[in-house]
Design a protein around this motif. Structure first.
Motif, PDB file in Angstrom:
ATOM      1  N   ARG A  14       0.828  -1.196   0.000  1.00 62.73           N
ATOM      2  CA  ARG A  14       0.000   0.000   0.000  1.00 62.73           C
ATOM      3  C   ARG A  14       0.872   1.259   0.000  1.00 62.73           C
ATOM      4  N   GLU A  15       1.971   1.222   0.777  1.00 60.39           N
ATOM      5  CA  GLU A  15       2.850   2.384   0.859  1.00 60.39           C
ATOM      6  C   GLU A  15       3.514   2.668  -0.489  1.00 60.39           C
ATOM      7  N   GLN A  16       3.966   1.613  -1.166  1.00 57.96           N
ATOM      8  CA  GLN A  16       4.581   1.811  -2.478  1.00 57.96           C
ATOM      9  C   GLN A  16       3.561   2.313  -3.494  1.00 57.96           C
ATOM     10  N   GLN A  17       2.341   1.863  -3.380  1.00 58.16           N
ATOM     11  CA  GLN A  17       1.267   2.338  -4.262  1.00 58.16           C
ATOM     12  C   GLN A  17       1.066   3.840  -4.083  1.00 58.16           C
ATOM     13  N   MET A  18       1.077   4.297  -2.836  1.00 58.45           N
ATOM     14  CA  MET A  18       0.921   5.723  -2.567  1.00 58.45           C
ATOM     15  C   MET A  18       2.155   6.507  -3.013  1.00 58.45           C
ATOM     16  N   MET A  19       3.341   5.918  -2.856  1.00 56.70           N
ATOM     17  CA  MET A  19       4.564   6.573  -3.304  1.00 56.70           C
ATOM     18  C   MET A  19       4.560   6.730  -4.821  1.00 56.70           C
ATOM     19  N   ASP A  20       4.108   5.700  -5.522  1.00 62.41           N
ATOM     20  CA  ASP A  20       4.021   5.780  -6.985  1.00 62.41           C
ATOM     21  C   ASP A  20       3.091   6.921  -7.398  1.00 62.41           C
ATOM     22  N   ALA A  21       1.959   7.020  -6.714  1.00 58.72           N
ATOM     23  CA  ALA A  21       1.011   8.090  -7.009  1.00 58.72           C
ATOM     24  C   ALA A  21       1.614   9.454  -6.702  1.00 58.72           C
ATOM     25  N   ALA A  22       2.383   9.525  -5.625  1.00 59.60           N
ATOM     26  CA  ALA A  22       3.008  10.793  -5.247  1.00 59.60           C
ATOM     27  C   ALA A  22       4.059  11.218  -6.272  1.00 59.60           C
ATOM     28  N   VAL A  23       4.879  10.280  -6.720  1.00 62.51           N
ATOM     29  CA  VAL A  23       5.902  10.610  -7.715  1.00 62.51           C
ATOM     30  C   VAL A  23       5.246  11.123  -8.997  1.00 62.51           C
ATOM     31  N   GLN A  24       4.184  10.458  -9.434  1.00 58.87           N
ATOM     32  CA  GLN A  24       3.488  10.903 -10.642  1.00 58.87           C
ATOM     33  C   GLN A  24       2.897  12.297 -10.455  1.00 58.87           C
ATOM     34  N   PHE A  26       3.726  14.717  -8.127  1.00 57.57           N
ATOM     35  CA  PHE A  26       4.772  15.724  -7.963  1.00 57.57           C
ATOM     36  C   PHE A  26       5.520  15.961  -9.270  1.00 57.57           C
ATOM     37  N   GLY A  27       5.781  14.878 -10.015  1.00 57.93           N
ATOM     38  CA  GLY A  27       6.530  15.003 -11.254  1.00 57.93           C
ATOM     39  C   GLY A  27       5.806  15.813 -12.309  1.00 57.93           C
ATOM     40  N   ARG A  28       4.498  15.716 -12.336  1.00 58.28           N
ATOM     41  CA  ARG A  28       3.722  16.392 -13.375  1.00 58.28           C
ATOM     42  C   ARG A  28       3.174  17.755 -12.941  1.00 58.28           C
ATOM     43  N   ARG A  29       2.923  17.922 -11.647  1.00 53.37           N
ATOM     44  CA  ARG A  29       2.329  19.176 -11.182  1.00 53.37           C
ATOM     45  C   ARG A  29       3.289  20.056 -10.394  1.00 53.37           C
ATOM     46  N   GLY A  30       4.360  19.449  -9.881  1.00 46.71           N
ATOM     47  CA  GLY A  30       5.262  20.196  -9.021  1.00 46.71           C
ATOM     48  C   GLY A  30       4.838  20.102  -7.573  1.00 46.71           C
ATOM     49  N   TYR A  31       5.755  20.433  -6.681  1.00 44.39           N
ATOM     50  CA  TYR A  31       5.490  20.274  -5.253  1.00 44.39           C
ATOM     51  C   TYR A  31       4.366  21.177  -4.771  1.00 44.39           C
ATOM     52  N   ALA A  34       0.795  20.293  -6.313  1.00 42.57           N
ATOM     53  CA  ALA A  34       0.265  18.982  -5.942  1.00 42.57           C
ATOM     54  C   ALA A  34      -0.374  19.044  -4.562  1.00 42.57           C
ATOM     55  N   SER A  35      -1.414  18.285  -4.385  1.00 44.68           N
ATOM     56  CA  SER A  35      -2.082  18.226  -3.082  1.00 44.68           C
ATOM     57  C   SER A  35      -2.163  16.786  -2.609  1.00 44.68           C
ATOM     58  N   MET A  36      -2.308  16.629  -1.307  1.00 42.31           N
ATOM     59  CA  MET A  36      -2.463  15.289  -0.752  1.00 42.31           C
ATOM     60  C   MET A  36      -3.781  14.663  -1.216  1.00 42.31           C
ATOM     61  N   ASP A  37      -4.764  15.496  -1.503  1.00 46.29           N
ATOM     62  CA  ASP A  37      -6.023  14.982  -2.064  1.00 46.29           C
ATOM     63  C   ASP A  37      -5.778  14.345  -3.427  1.00 46.29           C
ATOM     64  N   ASP A  38      -4.961  15.020  -4.259  1.00 46.84           N
ATOM     65  CA  ASP A  38      -4.636  14.481  -5.585  1.00 46.84           C
ATOM     66  C   ASP A  38      -3.957  13.124  -5.456  1.00 46.84           C
ATOM     67  N   ILE A  39      -3.001  13.048  -4.555  1.00 45.68           N
ATOM     68  CA  ILE A  39      -2.229  11.818  -4.384  1.00 45.68           C
ATOM     69  C   ILE A  39      -3.116  10.693  -3.866  1.00 45.68           C
ATOM     70  N   ALA A  40      -3.961  11.006  -2.890  1.00 48.15           N
ATOM     71  CA  ALA A  40      -4.863   9.990  -2.339  1.00 48.15           C
ATOM     72  C   ALA A  40      -5.824   9.473  -3.406  1.00 48.15           C
ATOM     73  N   GLU A  41      -6.367  10.386  -4.204  1.00 47.78           N
ATOM     74  CA  GLU A  41      -7.309   9.980  -5.253  1.00 47.78           C
ATOM     75  C   GLU A  41      -6.639   9.082  -6.284  1.00 47.78           C
ATOM     76  N   ASP A 106       8.504  10.584 -14.716  1.00 46.73           N
ATOM     77  CA  ASP A 106       7.997  11.344 -13.571  1.00 46.73           C
ATOM     78  C   ASP A 106       9.042  11.398 -12.457  1.00 46.73           C
ATOM     79  N   GLY A 107       9.723  10.284 -12.239  1.00 46.57           N
ATOM     80  CA  GLY A 107      10.783  10.267 -11.251  1.00 46.57           C
ATOM     81  C   GLY A 107      11.916  11.204 -11.619  1.00 46.57           C
ATOM     82  N   TRP A 108      12.280  11.239 -12.899  1.00 44.53           N
ATOM     83  CA  TRP A 108      13.328  12.145 -13.344  1.00 44.53           C
ATOM     84  C   TRP A 108      12.886  13.596 -13.208  1.00 44.53           C
ATOM     85  N   SER A 109      11.610  13.867 -13.466  1.00 45.23           N
ATOM     86  CA  SER A 109      11.094  15.221 -13.287  1.00 45.23           C
ATOM     87  C   SER A 109      11.173  15.645 -11.826  1.00 45.23           C
ATOM     88  N   VAL A 110      10.851  14.725 -10.923  1.00 44.70           N
ATOM     89  CA  VAL A 110      10.956  15.029  -9.490  1.00 44.70           C
ATOM     90  C   VAL A 110      12.385  15.404  -9.130  1.00 44.70           C
TER      91      VAL A 110
END
Length: 216
Positions: A14-24, A26-31, A34-41, A106-110
């Motif tokens: 579950r944690e890696q799933q959330m990390m993957d969502a966070a990288v995507q 943050f990588g596309r929207r910037g820090y 990006a919102s925690m709502d976006d990442i959770a969704e 996305d990771g490279w963008s981060v």
């Protein structure tokens, strides 16, 4: 049903799933955007669960930077076989670098865009990554110099500072090329690596043979 899945799924998955969502995200929207709502969704979980697993937004972004940095370093280091000739080692490292950045845009963008421009403490994480990459490339260039010495019984006229400067230049070129290649349709990782290899190794080869450029 979603809550039941969240409970039954192993924490590390579950944690890696959330990390993957966070990288995507943050990588596309910037820090900042990006919102925690976006990442959770995107991860398919509730926002409280993201906070429970990964704490604050700042800690989550830092964790993303460190994960992507470690993955990139592992890919490059793992591709280089110490017993190969110096040019093959450099080629393997470059090919692995561009393959990884192409497969994880996305990771490279981060790493290359978002963390650098967001300020501290994130920029310091990327500086540390870059330092490790430069140190690794410095070792490869130093190995090439030693290989030349063994083959020709003549030491190449490369001071330690020259080797360090060449490593900085090579890493900087690789960083710029990775961003360009990811935005250029049809550009493959091997083509990108060959572009930099042709540019760099011809010059390095001349330096190893004592034929440095001079303004005259």
């Amino acid at each position: 049903m979603g809550a039941t899945k969240a409970k039954r799924m192993p924490r590390e998955v579950r944690e890696q799933q959330m990390m993957d969502a966070a990288v995507q995200t943050f990588g596309r929207r910037g820090y900042r955007a990006a919102s925690m709502d976006d990442i959770a969704e995107l991860a398919g979980v509730s926002k409280p669960l993201v906070y429970l697993y990964l704490n604050s937004k700042e800690e989550l972004f830092t964790a993303c930077i460190r994960r992507e940095a470690a993955a990139l370093l592992d890919a490059v280091r793992g591709a280089v076989e110490p017993g190969l000739p110096a040019d093959r080692q450099l080629w393997a490292g470059l090919a692995a670098f561009f393959t990884h950045t192409a497969e994880h845009p996305d990771g490279w963008s981060v790493l290359h865009r978002q963390a650098r421009t967001t300020g501290e403490p994130f920029a310091a994480e990327v500086v540390a990554l870059r330092g490790e990459v430069v140190a690794f490339v410095t070792g490869l260039i130093g190995a090439a110099a030693r290989e030349t010495l063994a083959a020709t019984d003549r030491a190449p006229d490369l001071a330690e500072r020259d080797v360090a400067g060449l490593a900085q230049a090579l890493v900087g070129a690789a960083e710029s090329l990775a961003g360009w290649a990811n935005e250029t349709p049809g550009m493959t990782a091997k083509e990108t690596a060959a572009t930099l290899m042709n540019f760099a190794w011809a010059g390095l080869g001349n330096l190893m043979d004592g034929r440095g450029w001079s303004p005259g």
